[in-house]
Design a protein around this motif. Sequence first.
Motif, PDB file in Angstrom:
ATOM      1  N   ALA A  53      -8.108  -4.252  -1.594  1.00  0.00           N
ATOM      2  CA  ALA A  53      -8.586  -3.507  -0.422  1.00  0.00           C
ATOM      3  C   ALA A  53     -10.108  -3.572  -0.298  1.00  0.00           C
ATOM      4  N   ASN A  54     -10.830  -3.308  -1.388  1.00  0.00           N
ATOM      5  CA  ASN A  54     -12.299  -3.361  -1.336  1.00  0.00           C
ATOM      6  C   ASN A  54     -12.797  -4.709  -0.864  1.00  0.00           C
TER       7      ASN A  54
ATOM      8  N   TYR B 115     -17.218   2.348   2.239  1.00  0.00           N
ATOM      9  CA  TYR B 115     -16.195   2.740   3.206  1.00  0.00           C
ATOM     10  C   TYR B 115     -14.913   3.184   2.501  1.00  0.00           C
ATOM     11  N   CYS B 116     -14.366   2.337   1.612  1.00  0.00           N
ATOM     12  CA  CYS B 116     -13.124   2.689   0.914  1.00  0.00           C
ATOM     13  C   CYS B 116     -13.293   3.962   0.094  1.00  0.00           C
TER      14      CYS B 116
ATOM     15  N   SER C 167     -13.650   1.592  -6.015  1.00  0.00           N
ATOM     16  CA  SER C 167     -14.622   1.399  -4.938  1.00  0.00           C
ATOM     17  C   SER C 167     -16.049   1.600  -5.432  1.00  0.00           C
TER      18      SER C 167
ATOM     19  N   PHE D 253      -6.732  -1.734  -5.163  1.00  0.00           N
ATOM     20  CA  PHE D 253      -8.044  -1.562  -4.538  1.00  0.00           C
ATOM     21  C   PHE D 253      -9.024  -2.679  -4.849  1.00  0.00           C
TER      22      PHE D 253
ATOM     23  N   HIS E  27     -10.902   7.445   0.354  1.00  0.00           N
ATOM     24  CA  HIS E  27     -10.013   7.845  -0.732  1.00  0.00           C
ATOM     25  C   HIS E  27     -10.579   8.979  -1.583  1.00  0.00           C
TER      26      HIS E  27
ATOM     27  N   MET F 175     -12.417  -5.431   2.895  1.00  0.00           N
ATOM     28  CA  MET F 175     -13.358  -4.679   3.727  1.00  0.00           C
ATOM     29  C   MET F 175     -14.775  -5.209   3.573  1.00  0.00           C
TER      30      MET F 175
ATOM     31  N   CYS G 112     -17.993  -0.389  -2.621  1.00  0.00           N
ATOM     32  CA  CYS G 112     -17.417  -0.288  -1.281  1.00  0.00           C
ATOM     33  C   CYS G 112     -17.507   1.157  -0.784  1.00  0.00           C
TER      34      CYS G 112
ATOM     35  N   ASP H 252       0.834  -1.208   0.000  1.00  0.00           N
ATOM     36  CA  ASP H 252       0.000   0.000   0.000  1.00  0.00           C
ATOM     37  C   ASP H 252       0.868   1.256   0.000  1.00  0.00           C
TER      38      ASP H 252
END
Length: 374
Positions: free
Chosen positions: A356-357, A268-269, A261, A353, A273, A360, A266, A238
């Motif tokens: 990451a997505n 939250y992400c 995202s 991402f 960002h 989460m 997503c 990251d």
Amino acid sequence: MTVFNDDLINYLTDLTPDSNLAKIREERVAATDNTQACFNAIFSVPSTLLSNDVKYYFAYQVAELTGSPRLAKFYFKLAGSVPEITHSLPFQAAKEYLQILTQSPKETNYHLIEPLIEHGWGEHDIILLAQLVTYVTYQARLIEGILLLSGNSDSTTHPNKVVAGKWNQQPITQQGRPSPTAFTQDNLGWEPWLSARLPDSLSAEEAQTMKKFGQLNSEYFLLLAHQSKILELRTLVDRGVFYTTDGLPRWEREFAAAVVSKVNGCIYCASVHARKASQYAKARRPDVEKLLSTAPGSILAEGFDERLTAITDLAASLSATPIQADTQQIETLRKLGLSELELLDLIQSSAFFSWANRLMLSLGEPFEITEGKE
């Protein structure tokens, strides 16, 4: 046990050490080296449930679904065959989790994890499964993006533009908190569906590493700390993708993360960002708000200036499942003046991402922070 100790990304994209693109990857050495280190860690960490043949077979399935033929072939060769154990009930639940998380990450929910828990999967193994699946979705997109850059891709042109994905419409979270149903730049909370580690359960080394990265007060990171070495390496990837000088401006990397995202739903992400993109380029806040307000089913790469439209187009197409990015999108960005380093930054930001997505979305859910609000 087979562990690939060289650079797997270069190997699968036919990049020789003296090639221009391999040298550009070395300019992002933290991302490059730790992407490989993550591969080594995921496929060497011991697990009573996830033997290496099962890991390789699951990785093959993820790569195949994502649309990375070279990566799928690589993992299937390592697996050798379909492991017999994957036909058992505990592994059928894991395969369903894998398939939904890979293809439709917003469809993951607590009830997808419940069967794993019922079949005896502990947090240690569930987090390893989640990291395995989500890492390979990143790895696949990184490989396909680099193949586009090097001119070695077999992709065809995709005439349909990628649209914003569905997102949450449930008003209450699993724990009864108010759940956000619209994309926002406001701060959101996040609650896990599994038990996070307690800070005093960490070793001194684990605690020091998490403190260095500002993760000790986060339930999300304490949950990922069930596989602390993978968490450390993922954090270094990251940092290597986003916290570097030169190349693609930071705000555009953050914007690309928000685009991904939106594809994956997503909230939250996207909130984190999109907010960062606005902070790094305050004058572009209207563009960020426009992106966030794009309705489900509406084309994402529309209504921006030429450069940002092309950036959005590639980020969204690389994030689709299966991958829809093509050579023409790369050529358009080159004509707009993006350097090879900037293009690599865009590909890495978008690919990361996907990872990451999915982490989460598959391990917990966001909630609205109501304290301090009228």
